[in-house]
Design a protein around this motif. Sequence first.
Motif, PDB file in Angstrom:
ATOM      1  N   PHE A   1       0.803  -1.221   0.000  1.00 48.01           N
ATOM      2  CA  PHE A   1       0.000   0.000   0.000  1.00 48.01           C
ATOM      3  C   PHE A   1       0.841   1.278   0.000  1.00 48.01           C
ATOM      4  O   PHE A   1       0.295   2.378   0.066  1.00 48.01           O
ATOM      5  CB  PHE A   1      -0.960  -0.005   1.194  1.00 48.01           C
ATOM      6  N   LYS A   2       2.158   1.101  -0.039  1.00 45.02           N
ATOM      7  CA  LYS A   2       3.085   2.227  -0.210  1.00 45.02           C
ATOM      8  C   LYS A   2       2.859   3.349   0.820  1.00 45.02           C
ATOM      9  O   LYS A   2       2.784   4.523   0.475  1.00 45.02           O
ATOM     10  CB  LYS A   2       2.974   2.784  -1.633  1.00 45.02           C
ATOM     11  N   PHE A   3       2.767   2.955   2.109  1.00 45.63           N
ATOM     12  CA  PHE A   3       2.585   3.988   3.132  1.00 45.63           C
ATOM     13  C   PHE A   3       3.785   4.085   4.081  1.00 45.63           C
ATOM     14  O   PHE A   3       3.736   4.815   5.063  1.00 45.63           O
ATOM     15  CB  PHE A   3       1.294   3.747   3.925  1.00 45.63           C
ATOM     16  N   GLY A   4       4.870   3.404   3.752  1.00 47.55           N
ATOM     17  CA  GLY A   4       6.041   3.419   4.619  1.00 47.55           C
ATOM     18  C   GLY A   4       6.602   4.808   4.872  1.00 47.55           C
ATOM     19  O   GLY A   4       7.091   5.105   5.963  1.00 47.55           O
ATOM     20  N   GLU A   5       6.542   5.679   3.855  1.00 48.07           N
ATOM     21  CA  GLU A   5       7.110   7.029   4.004  1.00 48.07           C
ATOM     22  C   GLU A   5       6.096   8.048   4.514  1.00 48.07           C
ATOM     23  O   GLU A   5       6.426   9.222   4.696  1.00 48.07           O
ATOM     24  CB  GLU A   5       7.706   7.500   2.671  1.00 48.07           C
ATOM     25  N   GLU A   6       4.857   7.609   4.731  1.00 46.65           N
ATOM     26  CA  GLU A   6       3.882   8.509   5.345  1.00 46.65           C
ATOM     27  C   GLU A   6       4.183   8.642   6.836  1.00 46.65           C
ATOM     28  O   GLU A   6       4.907   7.831   7.415  1.00 46.65           O
ATOM     29  CB  GLU A   6       2.462   7.968   5.128  1.00 46.65           C
ATOM     30  N   ARG A   7       3.633   9.671   7.462  1.00 43.45           N
ATOM     31  CA  ARG A   7       3.969   9.950   8.855  1.00 43.45           C
ATOM     32  C   ARG A   7       2.789   9.622   9.776  1.00 43.45           C
ATOM     33  O   ARG A   7       1.634   9.732   9.398  1.00 43.45           O
ATOM     34  CB  ARG A   7       4.381  11.416   9.035  1.00 43.45           C
ATOM     35  N   ILE A   8       3.123   9.212  10.987  1.00 40.69           N
ATOM     36  CA  ILE A   8       2.135   8.908  12.013  1.00 40.69           C
ATOM     37  C   ILE A   8       2.444   9.739  13.253  1.00 40.69           C
ATOM     38  O   ILE A   8       3.611   9.916  13.623  1.00 40.69           O
ATOM     39  CB  ILE A   8       2.135   7.396  12.352  1.00 40.69           C
ATOM     40  N   GLU A   9       1.398  10.289  13.885  1.00 42.03           N
ATOM     41  CA  GLU A   9       1.559  11.146  15.056  1.00 42.03           C
ATOM     42  C   GLU A   9       1.453  10.348  16.347  1.00 42.03           C
ATOM     43  O   GLU A   9       0.685   9.391  16.443  1.00 42.03           O
ATOM     44  CB  GLU A   9       0.470  12.228  15.094  1.00 42.03           C
ATOM     45  N   MET A  10       2.228  10.761  17.341  1.00 44.89           N
ATOM     46  CA  MET A  10       2.009  10.264  18.687  1.00 44.89           C
ATOM     47  C   MET A  10       0.749  10.931  19.247  1.00 44.89           C
ATOM     48  O   MET A  10       0.247  11.911  18.695  1.00 44.89           O
ATOM     49  CB  MET A  10       3.213  10.580  19.577  1.00 44.89           C
ATOM     50  N   MET A  11       0.262  10.428  20.351  1.00 46.44           N
ATOM     51  CA  MET A  11      -1.026  10.885  20.864  1.00 46.44           C
ATOM     52  C   MET A  11      -1.060  12.379  21.184  1.00 46.44           C
ATOM     53  O   MET A  11      -2.081  13.036  21.011  1.00 46.44           O
ATOM     54  CB  MET A  11      -1.422  10.081  22.100  1.00 46.44           C
ATOM     55  N   ASP A  12       0.066  12.931  21.665  1.00 47.62           N
ATOM     56  CA  ASP A  12       0.031  14.355  22.037  1.00 47.62           C
ATOM     57  C   ASP A  12       0.305  15.277  20.850  1.00 47.62           C
ATOM     58  O   ASP A  12       0.403  16.495  21.015  1.00 47.62           O
ATOM     59  CB  ASP A  12       0.991  14.641  23.197  1.00 47.62           C
ATOM     60  N   LYS A  13       0.439  14.687  19.648  1.00 49.60           N
ATOM     61  CA  LYS A  13       0.569  15.431  18.384  1.00 49.60           C
ATOM     62  C   LYS A  13       1.903  16.156  18.213  1.00 49.60           C
ATOM     63  O   LYS A  13       2.118  16.816  17.202  1.00 49.60           O
ATOM     64  CB  LYS A  13      -0.564  16.469  18.221  1.00 49.60           C
ATOM     65  N   SER A  14       2.814  16.047  19.175  1.00 49.22           N
ATOM     66  CA  SER A  14       4.064  16.810  19.092  1.00 49.22           C
ATOM     67  C   SER A  14       5.209  16.008  18.483  1.00 49.22           C
ATOM     68  O   SER A  14       6.283  16.544  18.245  1.00 49.22           O
ATOM     69  CB  SER A  14       4.477  17.305  20.487  1.00 49.22           C
ATOM     70  N   LYS A  15       4.990  14.733  18.203  1.00 54.30           N
ATOM     71  CA  LYS A  15       6.041  13.883  17.651  1.00 54.30           C
ATOM     72  C   LYS A  15       5.458  13.026  16.548  1.00 54.30           C
ATOM     73  O   LYS A  15       4.363  12.471  16.685  1.00 54.30           O
ATOM     74  CB  LYS A  15       6.618  12.989  18.765  1.00 54.30           C
ATOM     75  N   THR A  16       6.185  12.944  15.421  1.00 59.35           N
ATOM     76  CA  THR A  16       5.743  12.080  14.320  1.00 59.35           C
ATOM     77  C   THR A  16       6.890  11.169  13.891  1.00 59.35           C
ATOM     78  O   THR A  16       8.063  11.477  14.106  1.00 59.35           O
ATOM     79  CB  THR A  16       5.286  12.901  13.098  1.00 59.35           C
ATOM     80  N   TYR A  17       6.511  10.053  13.283  1.00 60.51           N
ATOM     81  CA  TYR A  17       7.484   9.097  12.734  1.00 60.51           C
ATOM     82  C   TYR A  17       7.033   8.698  11.334  1.00 60.51           C
ATOM     83  O   TYR A  17       5.839   8.705  11.028  1.00 60.51           O
ATOM     84  CB  TYR A  17       7.523   7.819  13.580  1.00 60.51           C
ATOM     85  N   HIS A  18       7.990   8.294  10.506  1.00 57.08           N
ATOM     86  CA  HIS A  18       7.632   7.572   9.290  1.00 57.08           C
ATOM     87  C   HIS A  18       7.231   6.163   9.711  1.00 57.08           C
ATOM     88  O   HIS A  18       7.859   5.572  10.592  1.00 57.08           O
ATOM     89  CB  HIS A  18       8.822   7.500   8.320  1.00 57.08           C
ATOM     90  N   TYR A  19       6.204   5.627   9.071  1.00 56.36           N
ATOM     91  CA  TYR A  19       5.782   4.264   9.409  1.00 56.36           C
ATOM     92  C   TYR A  19       6.950   3.288   9.291  1.00 56.36           C
ATOM     93  O   TYR A  19       7.110   2.381  10.112  1.00 56.36           O
ATOM     94  CB  TYR A  19       4.642   3.811   8.492  1.00 56.36           C
ATOM     95  N   SER A  20       7.765   3.464   8.248  1.00 57.68           N
ATOM     96  CA  SER A  20       8.868   2.531   8.016  1.00 57.68           C
ATOM     97  C   SER A  20       9.952   2.624   9.081  1.00 57.68           C
ATOM     98  O   SER A  20      10.780   1.719   9.214  1.00 57.68           O
ATOM     99  CB  SER A  20       9.491   2.774   6.635  1.00 57.68           C
ATOM    100  N   ASP A  21       9.975   3.719   9.854  1.00 53.82           N
ATOM    101  CA  ASP A  21      10.980   3.880  10.916  1.00 53.82           C
ATOM    102  C   ASP A  21      10.555   3.244  12.232  1.00 53.82           C
ATOM    103  O   ASP A  21      11.348   3.166  13.176  1.00 53.82           O
ATOM    104  CB  ASP A  21      11.279   5.365  11.152  1.00 53.82           C
ATOM    105  N   LEU A  22       9.298   2.819  12.316  1.00 54.40           N
ATOM    106  CA  LEU A  22       8.816   2.200  13.543  1.00 54.40           C
ATOM    107  C   LEU A  22       9.239   0.731  13.564  1.00 54.40           C
ATOM    108  O   LEU A  22       8.773  -0.076  12.759  1.00 54.40           O
ATOM    109  CB  LEU A  22       7.289   2.291  13.628  1.00 54.40           C
ATOM    110  N   THR A  23      10.140   0.401  14.472  1.00 53.14           N
ATOM    111  CA  THR A  23      10.620  -0.973  14.586  1.00 53.14           C
ATOM    112  C   THR A  23      10.612  -1.400  16.051  1.00 53.14           C
ATOM    113  O   THR A  23      10.625  -0.559  16.956  1.00 53.14           O
ATOM    114  CB  THR A  23      12.049  -1.123  14.035  1.00 53.14           C
TER     115      THR A  23
END
Length: 327
Positions: free
Chosen positions: A41-63
């Motif tokens: 689905f090619k979403f690895g480079e999309e970003r995801i927010e932590m709950m408090d909205k102040s920190k984001t990660y690329h999906y592919s960086d979550l390990t």
Amino acid sequence: MSQSFFNPFEELIFDEHFCFLSGVLTTENIPVFPQWLMDHFKFGEERIEMMDKSKTYHYSDLTLPCSPKVKNAFAILDEKVQKAYKLGYEGMASLDELLLFQWTGRMVYGLLYYEMQYERNRLLRLGEEFALSAALRERFGHFHLMLQSIIEPISFVGKKPWSIVVFPLKYSADIFSYRDDAINLMFSFGVNGFGFIACLQDNGIIGEKQKELLDKMKGHTLHPVQFEELYARFHYSDYILQYKPEYKIENCESGITIEAIPIEKKGSKPIFGFWDEDIFAQLLANYWSVYGIEREDILRFQRPMLSFLENPYSKDFINPEAIDLPY
């Protein structure tokens, strides 16, 4: 329990040198979201927010740090789910619920792991101590123990600790929809062909609450707007659940058995609290925002609340083909 397994919530261990599931020292890791899923689905480079909205990660960086044993176990599981995925609804519906629990649980726990790690580091910078309430330690500890069933002799007997529903779903090709609530251990997943909703630690009570509606759905392929409403109903039901899920955990010769204790009303306190239509409408509006449907469209003056699942007057299930909204 005389036989015990690693529980990171006892000492709040969320360190990259220790396997997230077994606790052994390791230098290996696995992605939080299965690699085949991110590639498809090619979403690895999309970003995801932590709950408090102040920190984001690329999906592919979550390990997640993991031992070779854990890595291999999830590789085998991913292969089974990917094979079922290619067969669409029939393939996914044929999977044992335990496999869906483990597959979904890895993603939910991964997000929970990052939330724990982020909050610990944030408080450390402020010179404050990271702590969790006893209730959350117990809840997350039980969830972690159940997830270890993929590598340890842990089995489930009697009533299961989750509500998992799989159903046919129609989306445009190559659209992938998912929602999660790591703190409340909930997850939804939808693509063209099927969707599923998982409440990972409700002892089945939310699935029972929605049983009448789920029965009406049988034989229909849901429209995405119906899928979002169904998940909203599950999510809000979890929010107003007034009893803590409890478990009977026992040692046996072959390992540990886990049985969910049925949630039953005690005294005058109902199992679920008051269903507040104002709050539910706001939650639903968040899920329906892609359709331009707002809270004011859902709560209609002197008219029943808007629903794409049930006719508000007859309570009949609404035929998905009659819904004039895009897929």
